[in-house]
Scaffold this motif. Structure first.
Motif, PDB file in Angstrom:
ATOM      1  N   LEU A 123     -65.936   4.084  38.625  1.00 53.92           N
ATOM      2  CA  LEU A 123     -65.130   5.250  38.986  1.00 53.92           C
ATOM      3  C   LEU A 123     -64.645   5.980  37.736  1.00 53.92           C
ATOM      4  N   GLY A 124     -64.787   7.292  37.758  1.00 50.99           N
ATOM      5  CA  GLY A 124     -64.278   8.117  36.675  1.00 50.99           C
ATOM      6  C   GLY A 124     -65.183   8.216  35.470  1.00 50.99           C
ATOM      7  N   SER A 125     -66.319   7.521  35.469  1.00 45.11           N
ATOM      8  CA  SER A 125     -67.221   7.582  34.321  1.00 45.11           C
ATOM      9  C   SER A 125     -68.137   8.802  34.441  1.00 45.11           C
ATOM     10  N   PRO A 126     -68.453   9.448  33.328  1.00 47.98           N
ATOM     11  CA  PRO A 126     -69.374  10.587  33.386  1.00 47.98           C
ATOM     12  C   PRO A 126     -70.757  10.125  33.813  1.00 47.98           C
ATOM     13  N   SER A 127     -71.425  10.935  34.604  1.00 46.65           N
ATOM     14  CA  SER A 127     -72.749  10.568  35.101  1.00 46.65           C
ATOM     15  C   SER A 127     -73.879  11.101  34.236  1.00 46.65           C
ATOM     16  N   LYS A 128     -73.563  11.996  33.300  1.00 45.31           N
ATOM     17  CA  LYS A 128     -74.622  12.638  32.521  1.00 45.31           C
ATOM     18  C   LYS A 128     -74.549  12.325  31.029  1.00 45.31           C
ATOM     19  N   THR A 129     -73.567  11.563  30.587  1.00 48.59           N
ATOM     20  CA  THR A 129     -73.503  11.156  29.181  1.00 48.59           C
ATOM     21  C   THR A 129     -73.179   9.668  29.100  1.00 48.59           C
ATOM     22  N   LEU A 130     -73.625   9.060  28.008  1.00 50.72           N
ATOM     23  CA  LEU A 130     -73.389   7.640  27.794  1.00 50.72           C
ATOM     24  C   LEU A 130     -73.235   7.410  26.298  1.00 50.72           C
ATOM     25  N   ARG A 131     -72.111   6.828  25.896  1.00 50.91           N
ATOM     26  CA  ARG A 131     -71.837   6.568  24.475  1.00 50.91           C
ATOM     27  C   ARG A 131     -71.721   5.061  24.256  1.00 50.91           C
ATOM     28  N   TYR A 132     -72.371   4.563  23.239  1.00 55.23           N
ATOM     29  CA  TYR A 132     -72.429   3.115  23.040  1.00 55.23           C
ATOM     30  C   TYR A 132     -72.725   2.804  21.582  1.00 55.23           C
ATOM     31  N   THR A 133     -72.493   1.553  21.222  1.00 54.04           N
ATOM     32  CA  THR A 133     -72.889   1.069  19.912  1.00 54.04           C
ATOM     33  C   THR A 133     -73.930  -0.024  20.093  1.00 54.04           C
ATOM     34  N   THR A 134     -74.656  -0.344  19.047  1.00 50.65           N
ATOM     35  CA  THR A 134     -75.798  -1.236  19.177  1.00 50.65           C
ATOM     36  C   THR A 134     -75.549  -2.635  18.645  1.00 50.65           C
ATOM     37  N   LEU A 135     -74.310  -2.926  18.254  1.00 50.09           N
ATOM     38  CA  LEU A 135     -73.971  -4.253  17.764  1.00 50.09           C
ATOM     39  C   LEU A 135     -72.917  -4.863  18.675  1.00 50.09           C
ATOM     40  N   ALA A 136     -73.191  -6.061  19.162  1.00 50.14           N
ATOM     41  CA  ALA A 136     -72.269  -6.734  20.079  1.00 50.14           C
ATOM     42  C   ALA A 136     -71.190  -7.459  19.272  1.00 50.14           C
ATOM     43  N   ILE A 137     -70.244  -6.677  18.753  1.00 50.62           N
ATOM     44  CA  ILE A 137     -69.145  -7.247  17.964  1.00 50.62           C
ATOM     45  C   ILE A 137     -67.836  -6.670  18.464  1.00 50.62           C
ATOM     46  N   ASP A 138     -66.759  -7.393  18.189  1.00 52.14           N
ATOM     47  CA  ASP A 138     -65.430  -6.940  18.579  1.00 52.14           C
ATOM     48  C   ASP A 138     -64.911  -5.946  17.544  1.00 52.14           C
ATOM     49  N   GLY A 139     -63.900  -5.173  17.947  1.00 55.60           N
ATOM     50  CA  GLY A 139     -63.300  -4.248  17.005  1.00 55.60           C
ATOM     51  C   GLY A 139     -63.762  -2.815  17.220  1.00 55.60           C
ATOM     52  N   PRO A 140     -63.433  -1.923  16.289  1.00 51.67           N
ATOM     53  CA  PRO A 140     -63.798  -0.505  16.421  1.00 51.67           C
ATOM     54  C   PRO A 140     -65.309  -0.339  16.519  1.00 51.67           C
ATOM     55  N   PRO A 141     -65.764   0.657  17.285  1.00 50.18           N
ATOM     56  CA  PRO A 141     -67.212   0.876  17.432  1.00 50.18           C
ATOM     57  C   PRO A 141     -67.859   1.227  16.094  1.00 50.18           C
ATOM     58  N   LYS A 142     -69.036   0.671  15.867  1.00 49.96           N
ATOM     59  CA  LYS A 142     -69.785   0.926  14.644  1.00 49.96           C
ATOM     60  C   LYS A 142     -70.936   1.883  14.931  1.00 49.96           C
ATOM     61  N   THR A 143     -71.021   2.946  14.179  1.00 49.21           N
ATOM     62  CA  THR A 143     -72.134   3.909  14.241  1.00 49.21           C
ATOM     63  C   THR A 143     -72.622   4.151  15.671  1.00 49.21           C
ATOM     64  N   PRO A 144     -71.789   4.799  16.498  1.00 52.16           N
ATOM     65  CA  PRO A 144     -72.149   4.976  17.914  1.00 52.16           C
ATOM     66  C   PRO A 144     -73.273   5.994  18.128  1.00 52.16           C
ATOM     67  N   TYR A 145     -73.885   5.864  19.311  1.00 50.40           N
ATOM     68  CA  TYR A 145     -74.916   6.775  19.787  1.00 50.40           C
ATOM     69  C   TYR A 145     -74.436   7.376  21.109  1.00 50.40           C
ATOM     70  N   THR A 146     -74.863   8.612  21.392  1.00 54.23           N
ATOM     71  CA  THR A 146     -74.563   9.248  22.674  1.00 54.23           C
ATOM     72  C   THR A 146     -75.820   9.888  23.237  1.00 54.23           C
ATOM     73  N   LEU A 147     -76.120   9.552  24.492  1.00 48.31           N
ATOM     74  CA  LEU A 147     -77.221  10.177  25.218  1.00 48.31           C
ATOM     75  C   LEU A 147     -76.655  11.172  26.217  1.00 48.31           C
ATOM     76  N   SER A 148     -77.336  12.307  26.364  1.00 49.34           N
ATOM     77  CA  SER A 148     -76.911  13.351  27.289  1.00 49.34           C
ATOM     78  C   SER A 148     -78.076  13.741  28.185  1.00 49.34           C
ATOM     79  N   LEU A 149     -77.837  13.766  29.481  1.00 52.38           N
ATOM     80  CA  LEU A 149     -78.874  14.101  30.456  1.00 52.38           C
ATOM     81  C   LEU A 149     -78.574  15.458  31.073  1.00 52.38           C
TER      82      LEU A 149
END
Length: 241
Positions: A123-149
């Motif tokens: 609920l409440g998540s955007p359906s056309k964008t997705l932002r994520y990082t590629t390292l499974a570590i705790d703490g602040p996000p490292k070098t994130p990526y965003t996809l847009s549809l």
């Protein structure tokens, strides 16, 4: 040194179906299977029970991550109509049929990382964008990526002539790369698999990432395609940042 990205478990519960949606159709569950060691092949299974017929089904897809096309002789499809049919039986039979290809490419050894998952139940998540990082570590996000549809009308195929809604295709862009604005086109609007050509809506449902040893990182955008009856089926879109 590049870190090997690994699956933190199969996430079967999180990915297993999306019951409770107030929709007319059924939305397939999705289970990523894995990558070949060189990252050139990715496979996933989708499964569910058809809303009208209550028929259990399971399908396993093998994707060439260079071309985005299915491997020759795939996908493997199973649909059970016998009296004692159930989803477990359909999934087992389907995976048995697909096992030779899974073993050929050693997919269970290289599961990759589910970097993000965004089903319609979120609920409440955007359906056309997705932002994520590629390292499974705790703490602040490292070098994130965003996809847009983005959705856009496409010529209506003759097999979709009876659909009373606008037929859509989609384009996919990576608008952020390692924390920096980016405008990389990942997929064009008309490149929809044949069995998804009557789609009327799309959603970015997740991202899977794999780092081959000595190779470039591979991202798989999991795109959920809806038809006019609100049945949801998955498309795996390879992205090479």
């Amino acid at each position: 040194m590049k870190k090997r990205l690994i699956f933190g478990g199969m996430l079967a519960a999180a990915l297993a179906g999306l019951p409770g949606l107030s929709l007319a159709g059924d939305i397939a569950s999705i289970q990523p299977i894995g990558f070949s060691a060189d990252g050139k092949v990715f496979a996933f299974q989708e499964f569910g029970i058809k809303e009208n017929s209550k028929t259990p089904y399971s399908e396993t897809y093998f994707i060439n991550t260079d071309s985005g096309q299915y491997l020759e002789g795939t996908p493997f499809r199973t649909e059970l109509t016998d009296k004692d049919a159930n989803l477990s039986k359909a999934r087992r039979q389907n995976l048995t049929a697909a096992r030779s290809q899974m073993d050929k490419y050693d997919l269970l050894t290289n599961p990759g990382l589910i970097a993000a998952f965004n089903p319609p139940t979120e609920l409440g998540s955007p359906s056309k964008t997705l932002r994520y990082t590629t390292l499974a570590i705790d703490g602040p996000p490292k070098t994130p990526y965003t996809l847009s549809l983005a959705e856009m009308p496409v010529p209506t195929p003759k097999e979709c002539a009876t659909v009373d809604k606008r037929i859509l295709g989609f384009s996919l862009q990576m608008i952020e790369k390692e924390g920096v604005p980016n405008r990389q086109a990942a997929r064009q609007a008309t490149a929809v698999p044949a069995e998804r050509t009557c789609s009327v809506e799309f959603r970015i449902g997740g991202a899977v990432v794999y780092q081959p040893e000595g190779g470039n990182q591979i991202h798989i955008a999991l795109v959920l395609a809806f038809d006019a009856e609100r049945n949801g089926r998955w498309i795996a879109v390879p992205v090479h940042p």
